[in-house]
Design an enzyme around this catalytic site. Structure first.
Site, PDB file in Angstrom:
ATOM      1  N   GLY A  90       0.791  -1.228   0.000  1.00 19.53           N
ATOM      2  CA  GLY A  90       0.000   0.000   0.000  1.00 19.53           C
ATOM      3  C   GLY A  90       0.820   1.272   0.000  1.00 19.53           C
ATOM      4  CE  LYS A 111       7.134   0.852   6.948  1.00 23.26           C
ATOM      5  NZ  LYS A 111       7.639   0.184   8.182  1.00 23.26           N
ATOM      6  CG  ASP A 123      -0.297   9.614   3.568  1.00 20.60           C
ATOM      7  OD1 ASP A 123       0.264   8.506   3.706  1.00 20.60           O
ATOM      8  OD2 ASP A 123      -0.136  10.559   4.367  1.00 20.60           O
ATOM      9  N   GLY A 124       0.009   6.683   1.317  1.00 19.90           N
ATOM     10  CA  GLY A 124       1.167   6.039   0.698  1.00 19.90           C
ATOM     11  C   GLY A 124       2.502   6.578   1.160  1.00 19.90           C
ATOM     12  NE  ARG A 177      11.563  -3.422   4.752  1.00 24.92           N
ATOM     13  CZ  ARG A 177      10.264  -3.185   4.519  1.00 24.92           C
ATOM     14  NH1 ARG A 177       9.717  -3.589   3.393  1.00 24.92           N
ATOM     15  NH2 ARG A 177       9.541  -2.549   5.404  1.00 24.92           N
ATOM     16  NE  ARG A 184       4.455  -8.506   3.069  1.00 27.34           N
ATOM     17  CZ  ARG A 184       5.192  -7.712   2.297  1.00 27.34           C
ATOM     18  NH1 ARG A 184       5.558  -8.122   1.096  1.00 27.34           N
ATOM     19  NH2 ARG A 184       5.557  -6.517   2.722  1.00 27.34           N
ATOM     20  CG  ASP A 256       0.118  -8.462   6.388  1.00 30.06           C
ATOM     21  OD1 ASP A 256      -0.541  -8.924   7.340  1.00 30.06           O
ATOM     22  OD2 ASP A 256       0.423  -7.265   6.293  1.00 30.06           O
ATOM     23  CG  ASN A 257       3.563  -7.359   9.054  1.00 24.79           C
ATOM     24  OD1 ASN A 257       3.657  -6.868   7.937  1.00 24.79           O
ATOM     25  ND2 ASN A 257       2.919  -6.774  10.031  1.00 24.79           N
ATOM     26  CG  ASP A 266       6.417  -4.891   6.197  1.00 28.22           C
ATOM     27  OD1 ASP A 266       6.994  -3.829   5.922  1.00 28.22           O
ATOM     28  OD2 ASP A 266       5.501  -5.353   5.501  1.00 28.22           O
TER      29      ASP A 266
END
Length: 475
Positions: A90, A111, A123-124, A177, A184, A256-257, A266
């Site tokens: 996202g 990120k 807002d990304g 990163r 995942r 998802d992490n 994450d």
């Protein structure tokens, strides 16, 4: 760039069932705040000028040899136990992949790089504070021998962001990163949810080709898939053992992490504990303590069981259960090995280790025994116990609730060459408690003073050098 690595397009070759194409944000400014030359060296980035660095990692110019625009990765996942089919990258994307001279495949993931179709109203963007916090977590975890993503770059972008959990407006940044993959558990969950079993097998082959290369692909197909699943279980279990010894609380261990290669990444609103408390939570919104310090291994096993469910059309249910049972074995082996490494002893009986951990979890807050200090105080086992217990400082371990720890450790033999390490550690006892993290950020936010951050990173890396954490993980 130096020819230390080879540009790869492996994830791109999987096809658009696994990603969308990103449209990166255009930022009003680019101020280089942190460049990790240690992590950059294996991929040949350490010789870049600052302008080149910003061009590639802040403006997202395409690296020579990369055949694609940035990739927004697709995945689903359970968030606090509830399945969410609207997840995906996202506010980040996969920028490029590099194969180093040791045949390690590294992803460069962003990120805070802008909105995607998975932003869900966000807002990304990434706050500068969030970037600094991730940097501090990855640096301290690395020093403590925990395999984690490396914060490669932080570039401040001069936007004012509104956040509910920070004083706003707050400063913005984009982080890059370097990670050992971005596959995942939720990546597998999405494919199973969509009944894309052909793509599940493609993803399994991808893991075998790029991360678990020791596994024989020419063996029986079912055996190959079982072995990939077993490898994921082992990798995550080993990381969990090290996380507990390090005193780290991830914060948000949603599926998802979890990186299936076992690397920690994450982060949520992480903490390093001051006192060992099974119920300590890092996230203010973790109302039921699902991801508390002591429940993290349970959360990991639960997440791995969801991976098993995603593979239940490819592996027999009985075999899935058998493989999941390997988690406990590998977790406890990792806990024991990493405890010995961090406290500088050759070995410890499992029963004695369990007794020490129980004492720490039940008594350390009562007697104000700092978790990190415990490992420094008793570093070297038998070599340090007698000297420590003679001092006024050591009297705190003579209380009824804690005296057993010294009795156990005085019978544990030290690692070779420990005396020199003990002296070095005494001059550089490091921790990463929230009060220090907040002070580092305050100096940056109020005074634009980056010296506190720079000094902390130097001290943490020196700690890693003393502990020889490089032998355990790849910086």
């Amino acid at each position: 760039m130096k020819n230390n690595s080879k540009v790869m397009n492996n994830h791109f070759s999987l096809g658009n069932a696994f990603y969308d194409i990103a449209k990166p944000a255009l930022f009003p400014n680019h101020i280089l705040r942190f460049r990790n030359n240690r992590a950059a060296k294996p991929i040949g980035f350490d010789d870049l000028s600052d302008d080149e660095w910003i061009d590639y990692l802040g403006k997202f110019s395409k690296f020579p040899g990369v055949n694609h625009d940035p990739l927004v990765l697709k995945y689903h996942g359970h968030q606090f136990g509830h399945y969410n089919s609207e997840l995906g990258d996202g506010r980040g994307f996969l920028l490029a992949q590099f194969l180093d001279k040791n045949k390690n495949l590294w992803d460069l993931g962003t990120k805070g790089s802008g909105k995607t179709k998975y932003s869900r109203g966000g807002d990304g963007r990434l706050t500068l504070k969030g970037a600094i916090r991730e940097l501090l977590a990855t640096e301290f975890l690395s020093a403590l021998g925990v395999a984690t993503s490396q914060t490669l770059s932080i570039i401040e972008t001069n936007e004012k962001l509104q956040r509910n959990d920070e004083p706003s407006p707050t400063r913005s940044a984009v982080l890059v990163r370097r990670s050992n993959g971005h596959i995942r558990i939720g990546t597998f969950q999405r494919l199973a949810y969509l009944n894309q079993y052909d793509n599940l097998e493609i993803l399994l082959d991808y893991l075998g080709d790029n991360y678990f290369t020791h596994i024989n692909k020419n063996s029986n197909r079912e055996e190959f898939i079982e072995t990939i699943f077993l490898e994921c279980v082992k990798k995550v279990a080993i990381s969990m053992g090290k996380i507990i010894v390090s005193g780290f609380v991830h914060g948000v261990l949603n599926t998802d992490n979890f990186n299936v290669t076992g690397e920690v990444f994450d982060f949520g609103p992480w903490r390093f504990i001051q006192y060992a408390n099974h119920n300590f939570t890092a996230a203010y919104f973790d109302y039921n303590g699902r991801y508390s310090f002591g429940r993290q291994p349970q959360a990991a096993l639960w997440a791995l069981s969801q991976l098993g469910k995603s593979l239940n059309k490819l592996i027999k249910e009985k075999r899935i259960v058998e493989i999941l049972n390997e988690f406990s074995i590998n977790f406890h082996l990792s806990l024991k090995d990493h405890f010995c490494w961090r406290i500088g002893i050759q070995d410890i009986d499992t029963k004695n280790l369990n007794e020490i951990m129980n004492i720490l979890l039940n008594e350390s807050e009562k007697y104000k025994i700092d978790y990190a200090s415990f490992f420094y105080d008793f570093y070297g086992g038998s070599d340090s116990v007698i000297d420590l217990m003679k001092t006024n400082y050591g009297k705190k371990y003579k209380v009824e609730g804690f005296s057993k720890t010294a009795d156990i450790l005085k019978n544990c033999h030290s690692l070779k060459g420990i005396s020199k390490k003990r002296r070095m550690l005494e001059t550089n006892r490091q921790n990463m408690l929230i009060e220090e993290v907040e002070e580092i950020w305050k100096q940056i936010d109020r005074n634009n003073n980056w010296k506190f951050l720079e000094q902390k990173i130097k001290k943490v890396r020196k700690l890693g050098d003393y502990l020889e954490s490089k032998k355990l993980i790849n910086f």
